[in-house]
Design an enzyme around this catalytic site. Sequence first.
Site, PDB file in Angstrom:
ATOM      1  N   HIS A  72      78.634  48.457 -16.019  1.00  0.00           N
ATOM      2  CA  HIS A  72      77.642  47.770 -17.238  1.00  0.00           C
ATOM      3  C   HIS A  72      76.287  47.587 -16.251  1.00  0.00           C
ATOM      4  CE1 HIS A  72      77.694  43.368 -15.247  1.00  0.00           C
ATOM      5  NE2 HIS A  72      78.817  43.678 -14.943  1.00  0.00           N
ATOM      6  N   ASP A 191      75.836  42.714  -9.402  1.00  0.00           N
ATOM      7  CA  ASP A 191      76.504  42.572 -10.395  1.00  0.00           C
ATOM      8  C   ASP A 191      75.862  42.887 -11.605  1.00  0.00           C
ATOM      9  OD1 ASP A 191      78.549  42.128 -12.535  1.00  0.00           O
ATOM     10  OD2 ASP A 191      78.587  39.899 -12.248  1.00  0.00           O
ATOM     11  N   GLU A 225      78.317  43.456 -21.217  1.00  0.00           N
ATOM     12  CA  GLU A 225      79.545  43.171 -20.403  1.00  0.00           C
ATOM     13  C   GLU A 225      79.639  41.451 -20.160  1.00  0.00           C
ATOM     14  OE1 GLU A 225      82.168  42.022 -17.252  1.00  0.00           O
ATOM     15  OE2 GLU A 225      80.021  41.886 -17.109  1.00  0.00           O
ATOM     16  N   HIS A 326      76.978  35.918  -9.288  1.00  0.00           N
ATOM     17  CA  HIS A 326      76.110  35.116 -10.379  1.00  0.00           C
ATOM     18  C   HIS A 326      75.300  34.118  -9.536  1.00  0.00           C
ATOM     19  CE1 HIS A 326      78.182  36.353 -14.414  1.00  0.00           C
ATOM     20  NE2 HIS A 326      77.983  37.408 -13.658  1.00  0.00           N
TER      21      HIS A 326
END
Length: 387
Positions: A72, A191, A225, A326
């Site tokens: 993603h 990410d 995502e 995150h």
Amino acid sequence: MDRLKIDEDYLRDVMLELLRTPSPSGRTDAVMQIIGDHLADLGVPMRLTRRGVLRSTLAGETDDTSRAVAVHADTIGCMVKRLKENGRLEVVPIGTHSARFAEGAQVTVFVDDLTQIYTGTVLPLKSSGHNFGDDVDTQGVGWHQVEIRIDEPVTTRQDLIDLGIQVGDFVALDAAPQIVRNGFIKSRHLDDKAGVAACLAAVKALRDHGALLPVTAYLLVTIGEEVGMGATHGLDENVAELVAVDNAVVSDGQESREDTVNIGMLDSTGPFDYHLTRRLISLCEQHQVPYRRDVYRFYRSDAAPAIESGLECRAALVGFGVDSSHGHERTHLDGLRRLAELLTIYLSSPLTFGEWDEGPTGKLEDFPSHSVQPAEPEPEHTPGRHG
């Protein structure tokens, strides 16, 4: 086939380009254009869905049955919820992440006028120790406890309106990537932009070496995502295997590492396919690619929405290790290179169960049991040990 050499300069340069291109879920057009341009440069045909998911095709000896790798390009971010009377912005998160790690972030605010953007900073409501004293240490954590200070001379809600800022505007947390001399990479949004770069580096290696794939393979780059709507579409029933590429959790109590391939055995949606997962492990061992097995409790990837949407295929997860996911993320070039190597090996290998996987259904007596071994390794390779 032997693992192919990965162009690390290409991997690094593409990753930095992607990281510097904001793409919170819901506002991904710019980064998808860049990814598409790189695939076009590699001579890989592609199509976009109505929603903007990109599917590129690596032709194989047969396309009666196919496989896919999903990754993603969207990231976590924020959206303007309220224009405050003090000239600051109240925001809500896009995707799941804590305001604890947003405090101090530099941001870009995108308004409807595409020629205009604004910069700013995420600050706690009590951000001045000279004014609030010890209260700066006791203020709570949460999105209602932070606000965005815009880098413009604004002090009222009307000032914000005059700039063209509105409720619903997207806010991107600036990535600010850094590569340390020993190979560590520090940045927001590794990410999954580091994963996208690894996938593109794998495609480049396959193209550079003229690799002949046994079955057609798709690279599916998704755009939702982080909000649970990743690989919901873009693939058909001919896809027998789906490997999601995403971050692997490096933290206390986890087995994943930043410098290895990490293979997910289970995430918050349940176990991954027994046979495909062990096929990937077998390929790592045959080709001496260091790997770790891990289980992720508070995590899901593109594999989950694909299966939930009815895609009839085996699904597995391979990841690059990310510390403080995150949050203040970090990974290592060694792990990304090894992930790209595994992808080239996997895409060049037979399907886990070729005959059975030729169709979406089959007879009960023909279904592979746990006692059946995946496709035999090529005889010239000897098993290695995992890292």
